[in-house]
Scaffold this motif. Structure first.
Motif, PDB file in Angstrom:
ATOM      1  N   ILE A 125      -0.282  -0.684  12.294  1.00 40.36           N
ATOM      2  CA  ILE A 125      -0.739   0.370  11.396  1.00 40.36           C
ATOM      3  C   ILE A 125       0.105   1.631  11.624  1.00 40.36           C
ATOM      4  CG2 ILE A 125      -2.703   1.861  10.799  1.00 40.36           C
ATOM      5  CD1 ILE A 125      -2.986  -1.080   9.928  1.00 40.36           C
ATOM      6  N   LEU A 126       0.413   2.326  10.540  1.00 40.53           N
ATOM      7  CA  LEU A 126       1.138   3.594  10.618  1.00 40.53           C
ATOM      8  C   LEU A 126       0.130   4.735  10.616  1.00 40.53           C
ATOM      9  CD1 LEU A 126       3.920   5.077  10.513  1.00 40.53           C
ATOM     10  CD2 LEU A 126       3.633   5.119   8.015  1.00 40.53           C
ATOM     11  N   ALA A 127       0.097   5.499  11.695  1.00 43.47           N
ATOM     12  CA  ALA A 127      -0.869   6.591  11.825  1.00 43.47           C
ATOM     13  C   ALA A 127      -0.195   7.937  11.603  1.00 43.47           C
ATOM     14  CB  ALA A 127      -1.523   6.552  13.199  1.00 43.47           C
ATOM     15  N   GLY A 128      -1.042   8.935  11.369  1.00 47.68           N
ATOM     16  CA  GLY A 128      -0.555  10.291  11.161  1.00 47.68           C
ATOM     17  C   GLY A 128      -1.715  11.257  11.249  1.00 47.68           C
ATOM     18  N   TYR A 160       0.818  -1.208   0.000  1.00 47.36           N
ATOM     19  CA  TYR A 160       0.000   0.000   0.000  1.00 47.36           C
ATOM     20  C   TYR A 160       0.854   1.261   0.000  1.00 47.36           C
ATOM     21  CZ  TYR A 160      -4.326  -2.599   0.735  1.00 47.36           C
ATOM     22  OH  TYR A 160      -5.408  -3.440   0.574  1.00 47.36           O
ATOM     23  N   LEU A 161       1.888   1.290   0.800  1.00 49.19           N
ATOM     24  CA  LEU A 161       2.719   2.488   0.901  1.00 49.19           C
ATOM     25  C   LEU A 161       3.339   2.847  -0.443  1.00 49.19           C
ATOM     26  CD1 LEU A 161       3.819   4.598   2.909  1.00 49.19           C
ATOM     27  CD2 LEU A 161       5.833   3.138   3.173  1.00 49.19           C
ATOM     28  N   ARG A 162       3.764   1.833  -1.199  1.00 46.59           N
ATOM     29  CA  ARG A 162       4.412   2.072  -2.503  1.00 46.59           C
ATOM     30  C   ARG A 162       3.439   1.968  -3.671  1.00 46.59           C
ATOM     31  NH1 ARG A 162       9.674   3.667  -0.838  1.00 46.59           N
ATOM     32  NH2 ARG A 162      10.028   2.569   1.123  1.00 46.59           N
ATOM     33  N   GLY A 163       2.195   1.622  -3.389  1.00 46.55           N
ATOM     34  CA  GLY A 163       1.228   1.479  -4.468  1.00 46.55           C
ATOM     35  C   GLY A 163       1.614   0.405  -5.463  1.00 46.55           C
ATOM     36  N   VAL A 164       2.080  -0.733  -4.960  1.00 45.58           N
ATOM     37  CA  VAL A 164       2.578  -1.810  -5.821  1.00 45.58           C
ATOM     38  C   VAL A 164       1.428  -2.708  -6.278  1.00 45.58           C
ATOM     39  CG1 VAL A 164       4.077  -3.843  -5.911  1.00 45.58           C
ATOM     40  CG2 VAL A 164       4.839  -1.768  -4.735  1.00 45.58           C
ATOM     41  N   GLY A 165       1.411  -3.019  -7.556  1.00 44.30           N
ATOM     42  CA  GLY A 165       0.445  -3.978  -8.073  1.00 44.30           C
ATOM     43  C   GLY A 165      -0.919  -3.385  -8.363  1.00 44.30           C
ATOM     44  N   ASP A 166      -1.808  -4.235  -8.784  1.00 46.47           N
ATOM     45  CA  ASP A 166      -3.176  -3.858  -9.133  1.00 46.47           C
ATOM     46  C   ASP A 166      -3.947  -3.502  -7.859  1.00 46.47           C
ATOM     47  OD1 ASP A 166      -5.844  -3.733  -9.888  1.00 46.47           O
ATOM     48  OD2 ASP A 166      -5.736  -5.481 -11.206  1.00 46.47           O
ATOM     49  N   PRO A 167      -4.536  -2.302  -7.801  1.00 47.68           N
ATOM     50  CA  PRO A 167      -5.300  -1.934  -6.598  1.00 47.68           C
ATOM     51  C   PRO A 167      -6.401  -2.926  -6.260  1.00 47.68           C
ATOM     52  CG  PRO A 167      -4.938  -0.014  -7.988  1.00 47.68           C
ATOM     53  CD  PRO A 167      -4.480  -1.207  -8.781  1.00 47.68           C
ATOM     54  N   VAL A 200      -2.022   2.235   5.050  1.00 41.11           N
ATOM     55  CA  VAL A 200      -3.433   1.878   5.234  1.00 41.11           C
ATOM     56  C   VAL A 200      -3.921   2.474   6.548  1.00 41.11           C
ATOM     57  CG1 VAL A 200      -5.066   0.012   5.651  1.00 41.11           C
ATOM     58  CG2 VAL A 200      -3.264  -0.280   3.962  1.00 41.11           C
ATOM     59  N   VAL A 201      -4.943   3.323   6.470  1.00 37.53           N
ATOM     60  CA  VAL A 201      -5.544   3.845   7.697  1.00 37.53           C
ATOM     61  C   VAL A 201      -7.069   3.812   7.650  1.00 37.53           C
ATOM     62  CG1 VAL A 201      -3.614   5.327   8.398  1.00 37.53           C
ATOM     63  CG2 VAL A 201      -5.366   6.228   6.844  1.00 37.53           C
ATOM     64  N   ASP A 202      -7.650   3.502   6.475  1.00 35.30           N
ATOM     65  CA  ASP A 202      -9.106   3.465   6.427  1.00 35.30           C
ATOM     66  C   ASP A 202      -9.608   2.247   7.199  1.00 35.30           C
ATOM     67  OD1 ASP A 202     -10.080   1.315   4.075  1.00 35.30           O
ATOM     68  OD2 ASP A 202      -8.053   2.100   3.829  1.00 35.30           O
ATOM     69  N   VAL A 203     -10.609   2.475   8.011  1.00 33.90           N
ATOM     70  CA  VAL A 203     -11.084   1.461   8.946  1.00 33.90           C
ATOM     71  C   VAL A 203     -11.540   0.176   8.256  1.00 33.90           C
ATOM     72  CG1 VAL A 203     -12.877   0.946  10.654  1.00 33.90           C
ATOM     73  CG2 VAL A 203     -11.571   3.069  10.804  1.00 33.90           C
ATOM     74  N   PRO A 204     -12.290   0.228   7.148  1.00 32.54           N
ATOM     75  CA  PRO A 204     -12.695  -1.030   6.514  1.00 32.54           C
ATOM     76  C   PRO A 204     -11.529  -1.917   6.096  1.00 32.54           C
ATOM     77  CG  PRO A 204     -14.036   0.776   5.697  1.00 32.54           C
ATOM     78  CD  PRO A 204     -12.925   1.395   6.496  1.00 32.54           C
ATOM     79  N   THR A 205     -10.475  -1.297   5.539  1.00 36.01           N
ATOM     80  CA  THR A 205      -9.315  -2.101   5.120  1.00 36.01           C
ATOM     81  C   THR A 205      -8.564  -2.644   6.322  1.00 36.01           C
ATOM     82  OG1 THR A 205      -9.097  -0.771   3.107  1.00 36.01           O
ATOM     83  CG2 THR A 205      -7.212  -2.124   3.725  1.00 36.01           C
ATOM     84  N   VAL A 206      -8.383  -1.821   7.345  1.00 37.40           N
ATOM     85  CA  VAL A 206      -7.716  -2.297   8.560  1.00 37.40           C
ATOM     86  C   VAL A 206      -8.499  -3.466   9.153  1.00 37.40           C
ATOM     87  CG1 VAL A 206      -7.011  -1.703  10.909  1.00 37.40           C
ATOM     88  CG2 VAL A 206      -6.670  -0.060   9.058  1.00 37.40           C
ATOM     89  N   THR A 207      -9.816  -3.355   9.151  1.00 37.55           N
ATOM     90  CA  THR A 207     -10.663  -4.423   9.690  1.00 37.55           C
ATOM     91  C   THR A 207     -10.458  -5.720   8.918  1.00 37.55           C
ATOM     92  OG1 THR A 207     -12.325  -2.806  10.397  1.00 37.55           O
ATOM     93  CG2 THR A 207     -13.042  -5.099  10.188  1.00 37.55           C
TER      94      THR A 207
END
Length: 275
Positions: free
Chosen positions: A211-214, A158-165, A192-199
Motif C-alpha cells: 500500500i502507498l501511504a501518505g 485506482y491511482l489512475r482511476g481506470v475503468g468503472d469504479p 488505495v488507503v481506505d481500510v475496507p478496500t485494503v482489507t
C-alpha cells in the motif's frame, strides 16, 4: 560472505501481512543512509525522486542506464536489501524488461517495482496478458541468475482511476492473480488507503499486498490490521524535501529571512553519514 541470493531471501521474508515492511522511499545515497539509520530493514527507491534528482520527469522519461547507475550507488551506500523502482521496465518488449532486471541484479538490488500503466498513455493500463508476459520475462531473468528476486507488480487501476469504479476492485484482483501466476512476488496497489478496500484486497489476493501511504492515510497499525504486507511512502518524501527548498528560496527572495531552514539536519550529521 552474504550472497545476493541470501539478501533476496532476507528481503522476501520481510513481507508479512499484519506486520508490514515499512519503506520511506529514497532517491539518492544520502537519503538511503538516512532511511537505514532510522531503522529501516530495507531501502526502496522512488522512480519520481530518482528522475527528479537526475534532471528529468517521472513517467518513463529517464533512461535505463541512469536508473541502474543510481541504484548501484544506493546499494553501495547501505547494508540492508535494496529494491529498485524501474517504472514499466524500460523496454517495449518482454525481452527488454528481462535486460532491465538483469541490470538491477548486477547493481546489487534484490527487488523491483514493475508497473502496468501504459507509458504512452498514463490514463490507460497495459492489457493484463501483455503485462503478465513482461512479468514472466522478469521472473525468468531472475531465475537464470539463481536469485529469488522480489518482483512487486504495481497495479494502477485506482491511482489512475481506470475503468468503472463499480468493477475496479474486481479488475484489480483479476490483474493481481494474473500477475502472481506470471511470477510476481507481490502486488502494489497505489491509490488505495481506505481500510475496507485494503482489507478486501488482502483477503482476495493470494500474495503480499503493498500500500502507498501518505499524509491522509490511516496509521500503520490500521493498515497492518487490514492485512497490508508492505507500506511505502513513494515520492512523497522527496516531494517534502523539495518543498523545503522551495519555501527557503521564496522566503529569501520575498522576505529576506531564513526561517524555512529551521530544523535542518546538521552539516556534521550528514557528512558523517556519508563518510
Amino acid at each position: 560472505m552474504t550472497t545476493l541470493r541470501d539478501t533476496a531471501e532476507r528481503f522476501g521474508a520481510l513481507h508479512r501481512p499484519g506486520s508490514p515492511l515499512l519503506l520511506p522511499n529514497a532517491w539518492d545515497p544520502l537519503s538511503a543512509r538516512l532511511v537505514e539509520a532510522a531503522g529501516a530493514a530495507a531501502v526502496a527507491t522512488t522512480s519520481a525522486g530518482v528522475a527528479w534528482a537526475l534532471g528529468t520527469a517521472d513517467g518513463d522519461r529517464i533512461d535505463r542506464d541512469s536508473v541502474l547507475a543510481l541504484t548501484r550507488r544506493v546499494v553501495a551506500a547501505v547494508g540492508v536489501p535494496v529494491t529498485a523502482d524501474v517504472e514499466s521496465g524500460f523496454g517495449a518488449t518482454p525481452a527488454e524488461v528481462a535486460v532491465t532486471i538483469e541490470g538491477v541484479l548486477a547493481a546489487g538490488a534484490v527487488g523491483a517495482n514493475l508497473e502496468d500503466v501504459h507509458p504512452h498513455d498514463p490514463s490507460a493500463l497495459r492489457d493484463p496478458v501483455e503485462q503478465a508476459e513482461r512479468l514472466a520475462a522478469a521472473r525468468s531473468a531472475a531465475a537464470a541468475a539463481g536469485v529469488p528476486f522480489y518482483l512487486n507488480a504495481r497495479i494502477d487501476t485506482y491511482l489512475r482511476g481506470v475503468g468503472d469504479p463499480d468493477t475496479r476492485l474486481a479488475d484489480t484482483v483479476a490483474r493481481a492473480r494474473a500477475y502472481l501466476a506470471a511470477g510476481a512476488s507481490g502486488v502494489f496497489v497505489p491509490g488505495v488507503v481506505d481500510v475496507p478496500t485494503v482489507t478486501r484486497l488482502a483477503a482476495e489476493i493470494d500474495g503480499p499486498v503493498n500500500i502507498l501511504a501518505g499524509p491522509t492515510a490511516p496509521p500503520v497499525r490500521e493498515l497492518a490490521a487490514a492485512g497490508a504486507a508492505r507500506i511505502s511512502l513513494g515520492s512523497s518524501v522527496a516531494a517534502a524535501a523539495y518543498a523545503v527548498a522551495q519555501r527557503a528560496a521564496r522566503e529569501l527572495f520575498e522576505d529576506g529571512t531564513y526561517t524555512a531552514l529551521e530544523g535542518g539536519l546538521a552539516y556534521g550529521v550528514l557528512n558523517t553519514l556519508m563518510s
